[in-house]
Design an enzyme around this catalytic site. Structure first.
Site, PDB file in Angstrom:
ATOM      1  N   ASP A   1      45.808  -0.140  14.063  1.00 48.90           N
ATOM      2  CA  ASP A   1      45.631  -1.056  15.187  1.00 48.90           C
ATOM      3  C   ASP A   1      47.022  -1.532  15.647  1.00 48.90           C
ATOM      4  O   ASP A   1      48.032  -1.346  14.953  1.00 48.90           O
ATOM      5  CB  ASP A   1      44.724  -2.234  14.789  1.00 48.90           C
ATOM      6  CG  ASP A   1      44.070  -2.875  16.021  1.00 48.90           C
ATOM      7  OD1 ASP A   1      44.549  -2.659  17.146  1.00 48.90           O
ATOM      8  OD2 ASP A   1      43.077  -3.613  15.842  1.00 48.90           O
TER       9      ASP A   1
ATOM     10  N   GLU B   1      39.850 -11.145  21.315  1.00 50.17           N
ATOM     11  CA  GLU B   1      40.394 -11.307  19.967  1.00 50.17           C
ATOM     12  C   GLU B   1      41.488 -12.382  19.937  1.00 50.17           C
ATOM     13  O   GLU B   1      42.138 -12.633  20.931  1.00 50.17           O
ATOM     14  CB  GLU B   1      40.976  -9.968  19.487  1.00 50.17           C
ATOM     15  CG  GLU B   1      41.922  -9.363  20.503  1.00 50.17           C
ATOM     16  CD  GLU B   1      42.728  -8.199  19.961  1.00 50.17           C
ATOM     17  OE1 GLU B   1      42.915  -8.105  18.752  1.00 50.17           O
ATOM     18  OE2 GLU B   1      43.174  -7.381  20.777  1.00 50.17           O
TER      19      GLU B   1
HETATM   20  C1  BGC Z   1      42.589  -4.597  19.018  1.00 48.11           C
HETATM   21  C2  BGC Z   1      41.942  -3.254  19.138  1.00 48.11           C
HETATM   22  C3  BGC Z   1      42.418  -2.563  20.377  1.00 48.11           C
HETATM   23  C4  BGC Z   1      43.930  -2.492  20.386  1.00 48.11           C
HETATM   24  C5  BGC Z   1      44.490  -1.806  21.608  1.00 48.11           C
HETATM   25  C6  BGC Z   1      44.081  -4.515  19.187  1.00 48.11           C
HETATM   26  O1  BGC Z   1      44.663  -5.777  19.250  1.00 48.11           O
HETATM   27  O2  BGC Z   1      42.269  -5.148  17.752  1.00 48.11           O
HETATM   28  O3  BGC Z   1      40.545  -3.387  19.157  1.00 48.11           O
HETATM   29  O4  BGC Z   1      41.855  -1.290  20.439  1.00 48.11           O
HETATM   30  O5  BGC Z   1      44.440  -3.799  20.336  1.00 48.11           O
HETATM   31  O6  BGC Z   1      44.402  -2.585  22.734  1.00 48.11           O
HETATM   32  C1  BGC Z   2      46.084  -5.922  23.636  1.00 46.73           C
HETATM   33  C2  BGC Z   2      47.304  -6.266  24.386  1.00 46.73           C
HETATM   34  C3  BGC Z   2      47.809  -7.576  23.898  1.00 46.73           C
HETATM   35  C4  BGC Z   2      48.053  -7.542  22.409  1.00 46.73           C
HETATM   36  C5  BGC Z   2      48.506  -8.856  21.872  1.00 46.73           C
HETATM   37  C6  BGC Z   2      46.398  -5.894  22.193  1.00 46.73           C
HETATM   38  O1  BGC Z   2      45.239  -5.579  21.527  1.00 46.73           O
HETATM   39  O2  BGC Z   2      45.563  -4.691  24.016  1.00 46.73           O
HETATM   40  O3  BGC Z   2      47.041  -6.299  25.754  1.00 46.73           O
HETATM   41  O4  BGC Z   2      48.989  -7.929  24.557  1.00 46.73           O
HETATM   42  O5  BGC Z   2      46.881  -7.125  21.745  1.00 46.73           O
HETATM   43  O6  BGC Z   2      48.674  -8.810  20.494  1.00 46.73           O
END
Ligand code: BGC
Ligand code: BGC
Length: 784
Positions: free
Chosen positions: A476, A671
């Protein structure tokens, strides 16, 4: 006993009697033993095996039947089933989910010569759809069991008498049905049928042929040096974020993949691919995005309900079609790898990613996860797009208070033990791997104190070996760096790669990852074999997806983005996802469906706002209030379905309205930012003006309907009391008219809760089977 007599008996008893043992040996074409082959005992169409094991060091395996086998009767098509019953009397039917949990039990009386049970929906609470195992018993004796799909369309027929015609017996023999299925990475899978028998059945040597694809991979690997290989293992996202940013790094570092994060723009795929093809090995890149509810990053795309709403539909058909539509919209906007489906089994409603999972039970992750993978990847090779089951594993099972992002739950520690992990969080992956998912993303979260990204037992031991996953594992976003503190990045990379991470999602740290891994290999801290295995897995996915043979994305004669056909699928999903929790009478009339005449007042912050009804991962990472191009808001949908003239809005009460609909709920989050704390997971109340507007309608006898937009179930005692009808609408996405389809009475509601709905703040964790009494149980949903 003649064969026919035996078969008659077998039919009457089910195909397999207890005590049957099946043994065999897995070997390669030269007769050498293949250890660690995944050997499963499974019905042809089952999503989960009945039983599974690994071949031992000598290639041997064995199974023992503990119960009567499953017979899938193929004589009768179109979903009806026939079962022979030895004598008249009560039959006990038991319906189980794929996880083995008993969902319903019922007795039926077979008085006459034959009895038909039309419509298994009678058996399945709330008319829920999916795949179920039905067992039939008479006087404690199991007569047989079979799988049924789509409950509503199945019919069961019972016939008294155990004598069967030769034709029927032959058909039964042909359809006897449990087979041994063998998979081993690098080999073609094979099946061996298990005959209806008692005693020991030795299948002998079962030869696995090497998959010819591996030779093609060999020839690519043979040309690659260490720079090429580590480049393939790296996924970058490049700072300045223009559609062609990344070109220089692709060329120089030979990256295997690029991604756009939640807030980043879509790429110019062809321009980037041309760069990848100009590198010395000319290996095509793949491009990843989070198309987690449609290609919601693209303007005018169809935005489908988030997974929690799809869980409420219990409808694998609509989920598969959503996957197909999403794949087309992705390809047309320049990406071929989605970080979806999220198959988190969500055990705590406070988690800010609750809506990314299908619900609180493994059966939803199994059925709907597989459906989405089938839609995204397609029926065969080459795939439509590459899917990614995430986040491995137990991301939805973290313990409150263990979050590592100043969050209570997100990226926390699932302190649950292996038994609970296997029971609740693993089945979705078993099914996803069997369905051929191309990639799996490791979870930020921990399991019993160990970070998933560094957990070799889980990534290599369970996922790759025990489940036989032969695609690749992607880390991730910047998760590798979290394994150790920031000064120990090298150790973090070593641990992640050795644990089984094959591709590193290192947004702006791709160059650092590459130099670090390279030095680890030259020092011998990471073996060349591990690198070769990772690259082989990545190339395997690139071949299967079709990218090696056709590096550019297909062209569409008609742009599929947001086409009516896709929006219709979205609207269908929305109306099937609505769960009616309350519908009381006002003045002797049920509140819903809405009356056929009279004005309908529509109020509430979420009534006319595409951004609020789509939620997180829409246009941006966290989502936001405001316009979503191409979306039909719920208000616009009401106008469409009920007629513009009947819909009245305003900030004051509308006099003479036949009913008042309030569309309210949570504001978007994703998230890290969406978790609720112990204190704010409390009664969800409206702002004072909206609450008093509601009260005014009720005082004047106008029925009040609340349409609740949320990414999770939360306590709503005040709002429930203030409403005559209450509809959980989740995060429906761009097709708001699906809400009006139900409110208007055009479609009766069929949605049922994918999670237990908490009564109050004390029930942040409330899950089916835990002995608590929620406000509304898992599977609850009213209809009319
Ligand atoms: C998330 C994932 C996501 C990745 C790419 C991470 O922060 O946990 O679910 O696929 O970002 O955006
Ligand atoms: C998202 C990004 C974001 C990052 C922050 C990723 O999962 O896709 O857009 O900036 O998380 O940690």
């Amino acid at each position: 006993m003649s064969k026919i007599q035996f078969l008659a008996l077998a039919l009457a008893q089910g195909v397999f009697a207890a005590g049957v043992q099946v043994v065999g040996k897995v070997v390669d074409a030269k007769g050498a033993a293949i250890p660690d082959a995944v050997v499963e005992l499974a019905e042809p169409d089952a999503l989960l095996p009945r039983s599974d094991t690994l071949s031992d060091a000598a290639g041997r395996f064995g199974f023992e039947f503990d119960a009567v086998g499953v017979r899938r009767d193929r004589r009768i098509s179109s979903g009806s089933r026939e079962l022979f019953v030895p004598r008249k009397g009560d039959l006990r039917l038991e319906v189980r989910g794929l996880d083995g949990r008993v969902i319903a039990q019922r007795s039926v009386w077979s008085e006459s010569g034959a009895k038909r049970l039309e419509g298994l929906e009678a058996l399945v609470p709330g008319g829920r759809k999916g795949v179920f195992l039905v067992r039939v018993e008479q006087e404690g004796r199991q007569l047989g069991s079979f799988l049924v799909g789509h409950a509503g369309r199945t019919r069961v027929e019972f016939r008294i008498g155990s004598s069967v015609s030769i034709a029927a017996a032959r058909a039964a023999e042909a359809s006897s049905t449990v087979s041994v299925q063998i998979r081993k990475t690098g080999f073609l899978p094979r099946k061996a049928s298990v005959a209806s028998a008692t005693g020991l059945q030795d299948l002998g040597d079962l030869v696995l042929e090497r998959d010819p694809l591996e030779s093609r991979i060999d020839s690519v690997l043979a040309l690659m040096n260490l720079d090429d290989k580590i480049g393939q293992m790296t996924q970058g996202l490049i700072g300045e974020k223009s559609p062609t940013s990344g070109s220089a790094e692709l060329a120089k570092l030979r990256l295997g993949s690029l991604l756009s994060g939640g807030g980043d723009p879509l790429p110019d795929y062809a321009a980037l691919q041309n760069v990848a093809l100009s590198t010395p090995r000319r290996i095509p890149m793949i491009y990843g995005i989070d198309a987690v509810h449609g290609t919601a990053k693209a303007r005018n795309a169809t935005v489908f309900p988030h997974h929690i709403g799809l869980g409420a539909t219990r409808d694998s058909s609509v989920v598969r079609r959503i996957g197909e539509a999403t794949a087309r919209e992705m390809l047309a906007t320049g990406t071929d790898w989605t970080f979806a489906p999220c198959i988190a089994v969500v055990r705590d409603d406070r988690w800010g990613r609750s809506y990314e999972g299908f619900g609180e039970t493994p059966e939803l992750a199994v059925e709907l996860g597989v459906a989405e993978i089938r839609g995204l990847q397609g029926g065969g090779e080459p795939w439509n797009v590459i899917a990614c089951a995430k986040h491995f594993v137990a991301d939805g099972g973290t313990t409150y208070g263990t979050g590592t992002q100043k969050t209570p739950l997100d990226q926390g520690d699932a302190r649950i033990g292996m038994e609970e992990l296997r029971k609740t969080h693993l089945p979705g992956y078993v099914a996803a791997v069997r369905a051929g998912v191309g990639t799996v993303m490791a979870s930020y979260s921990l399991v019993d104190g160990v970070r998933n990204h560094a957990n070799k037992d889980l990534l290599t031991g369970v996922l790759k070996t025990e489940l036989g996953f032969d695609g690749f594992v992607v880390s991730d976003w910047l998760a590798i760096g979290q394994i150790e503190d920031s000064t120990r990045y090298k150790e973090a990379v070593r641990r992640a790669v050795l644990a089984g991470i094959d591709m590193a999602m290192e947004p702006n740290s791709h160059a650092k990852f590459i130099t670090t891994l390279k030095s680890l290999v030259s020092e011998g801290a990471v073996a060349q074999d591990r690198i070769d295995d990772a690259v082989r897995r990545i190339l395997r996915v690139k071949f299967r997806s079709g990218r090696m043979d056709a590096p550019f994305l297909p062209e569409f004669t008609v742009n599929p983005v947001g086409v009516a056909r896709h929006r219709e699928v979205g609207r269908e999903a929305v109306r099937k996802s609505l769960v009616v929790l309350k519908n009381q009478e006002v003045g002797g009339k049920a509140t819903l469906p809405l009356a056929a005449t009279g004005n309908i007042a529509v109020h509430g912050s979420h009534a006319d706002n595409g951004g609020l009804q789509c939620g997180g991962w829409t246009l941006s990472w966290q989502g936001a209030a405001g316009e979503v191009p191409g979306a039909t808001t719920i208000l616009a949908g009401m106008r469409q379905v009920l007629g513009t003239g009947r819909i009245v809005t305003g900030s004051n009460a509308i006099s003479g309205a036949a009913a008042a609909v309030f569309v309210v709920g949570e504001r978007p989050y994703a998230e890290m930012q969406g978790d609720l704390t112990e204190t704010n997971f409390a009664d969800f109340v409206l702002d004072a003006p909206t609450a008093s507007l509601m009260a005014m309608y009720r005082q004047s006898g106008v029925p009040v309907i609340t349409v609740f937009i949320s990414g999770r179930a939360r306590p709503v005692p005040t709002l429930l009391t203030a409403s005559d009808a209450f509809v959980a609408a989740w995060l429906p996405g761009s097709e708001g008219a699906g809400v009006a389809d139900v409110l208007s009475g055009a479609y009766a509601p069929t949605g049922t809760l994918p999670v237990s709905w908490p009564l109050d703040a004390s029930q942040a964790t409330v899950n089916v089977g835990d002995g608590k009494t929620p406000a509304f149980a898992y599977g609850f949903g009213l209809t009319w």
